[in-house]
Scaffold this motif. Structure first.
Motif, mmCIF file in Angstrom:
data_model
loop_
_atom_site.group_PDB
_atom_site.id
_atom_site.type_symbol
_atom_site.label_atom_id
_atom_site.label_comp_id
_atom_site.label_asym_id
_atom_site.label_seq_id
_atom_site.Cartn_x
_atom_site.Cartn_y
_atom_site.Cartn_z
ATOM 1 N N ARG A 7 38.737 31.222 12.487
ATOM 2 C CA ARG A 7 38.663 32.047 11.220
ATOM 3 C C ARG A 7 37.931 33.264 11.381
ATOM 4 O O ARG A 7 37.125 33.259 12.298
ATOM 5 N N ASP A 33 35.236 36.442 7.410
ATOM 6 C CA ASP A 33 35.272 36.372 5.874
ATOM 7 C C ASP A 33 35.916 35.120 5.681
ATOM 8 O O ASP A 33 36.174 34.328 4.300
ATOM 9 N N GLY A 34 36.199 34.282 6.584
ATOM 10 C CA GLY A 34 36.716 32.798 6.241
ATOM 11 C C GLY A 34 38.208 32.770 6.489
ATOM 12 O O GLY A 34 38.843 31.553 6.138
ATOM 13 N N SER A 35 39.044 33.620 6.673
ATOM 14 C CA SER A 35 40.442 33.583 6.769
ATOM 15 C C SER A 35 40.735 32.825 8.018
ATOM 16 O O SER A 35 40.356 33.330 8.961
ATOM 17 N N CYS A 44 44.788 32.126 5.037
ATOM 18 C CA CYS A 44 44.229 31.592 3.998
ATOM 19 C C CYS A 44 42.608 31.359 4.030
ATOM 20 O O CYS A 44 42.211 31.236 5.332
ATOM 21 N N LYS A 45 41.924 31.435 2.914
ATOM 22 C CA LYS A 45 40.646 30.996 3.112
ATOM 23 C C LYS A 45 40.539 29.481 2.651
ATOM 24 O O LYS A 45 41.496 29.050 1.895
ATOM 25 N N LEU A 46 39.645 28.718 3.152
ATOM 26 C CA LEU A 46 39.551 27.108 2.807
ATOM 27 C C LEU A 46 39.130 26.946 1.580
ATOM 28 O O LEU A 46 37.930 26.388 1.367
ATOM 29 N N THR A 47 39.933 27.357 0.373
ATOM 30 C CA THR A 47 39.761 26.941 -1.039
ATOM 31 C C THR A 47 40.810 26.167 -1.446
ATOM 32 O O THR A 47 42.011 26.174 -1.068
ATOM 33 N N PRO A 48 40.565 25.256 -2.525
ATOM 34 C CA PRO A 48 41.657 24.486 -3.182
ATOM 35 C C PRO A 48 42.901 25.080 -3.326
ATOM 36 O O PRO A 48 43.835 24.692 -3.047
ATOM 37 N N GLN A 49 42.683 26.278 -4.059
ATOM 38 C CA GLN A 49 43.962 27.198 -4.382
ATOM 39 C C GLN A 49 44.763 27.615 -3.362
ATOM 40 O O GLN A 49 45.904 27.313 -3.102
ATOM 41 N N GLU A 50 43.860 28.214 -2.229
ATOM 42 C CA GLU A 50 44.734 28.894 -0.873
ATOM 43 C C GLU A 50 45.202 27.778 -0.046
ATOM 44 O O GLU A 50 46.278 28.151 0.661
ATOM 45 N N LEU A 69 38.642 20.913 3.310
ATOM 46 C CA LEU A 69 37.624 21.419 2.504
ATOM 47 C C LEU A 69 36.126 20.989 2.733
ATOM 48 O O LEU A 69 35.256 21.451 2.057
#
Length: 264
Positions: A186, A189-191, A219-225, A263
Motif C-alpha cells: 500500500r 495514504d493506504g491505497s 482501493c483503501k481498506l474500508t468497507p465501501q471500497e 479490515l
C-alpha cells in the motif's frame, strides 16, 4: 501389509529410489503414516533423507529459505518469522506441529495444507534437485511430481503487509472450513498497489483469488471500497464438500471472512 523404510544421506540417492513403483517419501509422516494406518496399500516402501540441510532455516536481509523438513513448530518459534507464525500454528495441535513439515504441507490435500496457502500468497518458489519453480507451477503439477522438494524461498513480508486467517469449527486445531492469506502493498495514504490473495478449501489445492486481487488495486481498506473485491472473491472457486462444511456454505462465508481479514 508391512512397510519397508529406506534411509539415505543424500537427496540425489533418495530421488533415484523414489522412482520405483510403490515408494513414497517420508517427511514428518503426518500424511503418509495416517494413510497407511487407514489402509492405503498402494505404498510398500518409504524413503527418507537425513541430510541436515533439509532442516535449516536461512534468513538473509528480506529473503527466507525454509528447508523442506523444517517443522511448523520451528517456524512458530523464530522471532524473525513472526509474520508467518499464525499460518504455522494453524496446522494441527502441538504434537502435529512438531512433526508436520514445510515440504509435506505442499502436498497436503484439501482441507489440509493451510501453510501452503500462506506460501502461495507470498509468491514462494519451490526448490528441487532440478531447480526452482513458482509455487503455482508446483501446485498445479504436484500430483505427478516424483522429485523431492528440498526448500521453499520467499521474500520476508512486513508484518503489516501480510495477513492470514483460518476458519474452523473446533478451536484451535480443527480442520479448515477455509483459510485465507493476503499479501498487500500500500501507499502512504493506504491505497493498495499490489495484492496477492490465496484461498484454501476453495478448490482441491490452494488457489489465488485473482478477480478479488484486481478489484482491490487502488482501493483503501474500508468497507465501501473493498466491497467489489469481496463480491469478486467467489469467481473461479470450486469449494469442496466434506463432513466439516458443504461447498455452498464455504462459498457463502468466503466474502464475509475475507472482509474481516482485510479490515483487521
Amino acid at each position: 501389509m508391512s512397510l519397508a523404510l529406506r534411509t539415505f544421506s543424500s537427496v540425489k540417492d533418495a530421488n533415484t529410489a523414489l522412482q520405483v513403483s510403490g515408494t513414497r517419501y517420508l517427511g514428518g509422516g503426518t500424511l503418509v503414516i495416517r494413510a497407511a494406518n487407514e489402509g492405503d496399500v498402494s505404498v510398500s516402501s518409504l524413503i527418507r533423507v537425513t541430510d541436515p540441510g533439509l532442516s535449516q532455516i536461512a534468513v538473509s536481509d528480506d529473503k527466507v529459505w525454509l528447508g523442506a523438513s523444517v517443522t511448523m513448530a520451528a517456524i512458530a518459534r523464530r522471532p524473525e518469522l513472526a509474520a508467518l507464525a499464525p499460518a504455522a500454528r494453524a496446522v494441527g495441535g502441538p504434537a502435529i506441529r512438531n512433526m508436520a513439515t514445510v515440504g509435506g504441507n505442499l502436498f497436503a490435500t484439501t482441507p489440509y495444507g493451510d501453510f501452503a496457502v500462506a506460501l502461495l500468497a507470498l509468491d514462494a518458489t519451490v526448490a528441487t534437485e532440478d531447480g526452482e519453480m513458482p509455487i503455482e507451477t508446483f501446485l498445479a503439477g504436484r500430483d505427478t511430481s516424483r522429485a523431492i522438494v528440498t526448500a521453499v524461498g520467499f521474500s520476508l513480508p512486513k508484518a503489516e503487509s501480510f495477513r492470514f486467517l483460518k476458519v474452523s469449527r473446533i478451536k484451535p486445531k480443527g480442520i479448515s472450513v477455509l483459510s485465507i492469506a493476503a499479501h498487500l502493498q500500500r501507499t502512504v495514504d493506504g491505497s493498495v498497489t499490489s495484492a496477492r490473495i490465496a484461498l484454501g478449501c476453495m478448490a482441491d489445492r490452494p488457489m489465488r483469488a485473482k478477480a478479488a486481487e484486481k478489484a482491490l488495486l487502488g482501493c483503501k481498506l474500508t468497507p465501501q471500497e473493498i466491497a467489489p473485491a469481496l463480491a469478486a472473491a467467489v469467481e473461479g472457486i470450486a469449494p469442496i464438500t466434506d463432513p466439516i462444511a458443504s461447498a455452498w456454505y464455504r462459498a457463502e462465508v468466503l466474502p464475509v471472512h475475507l472482509g474481516r481479514l482485510l479490515l483487521t
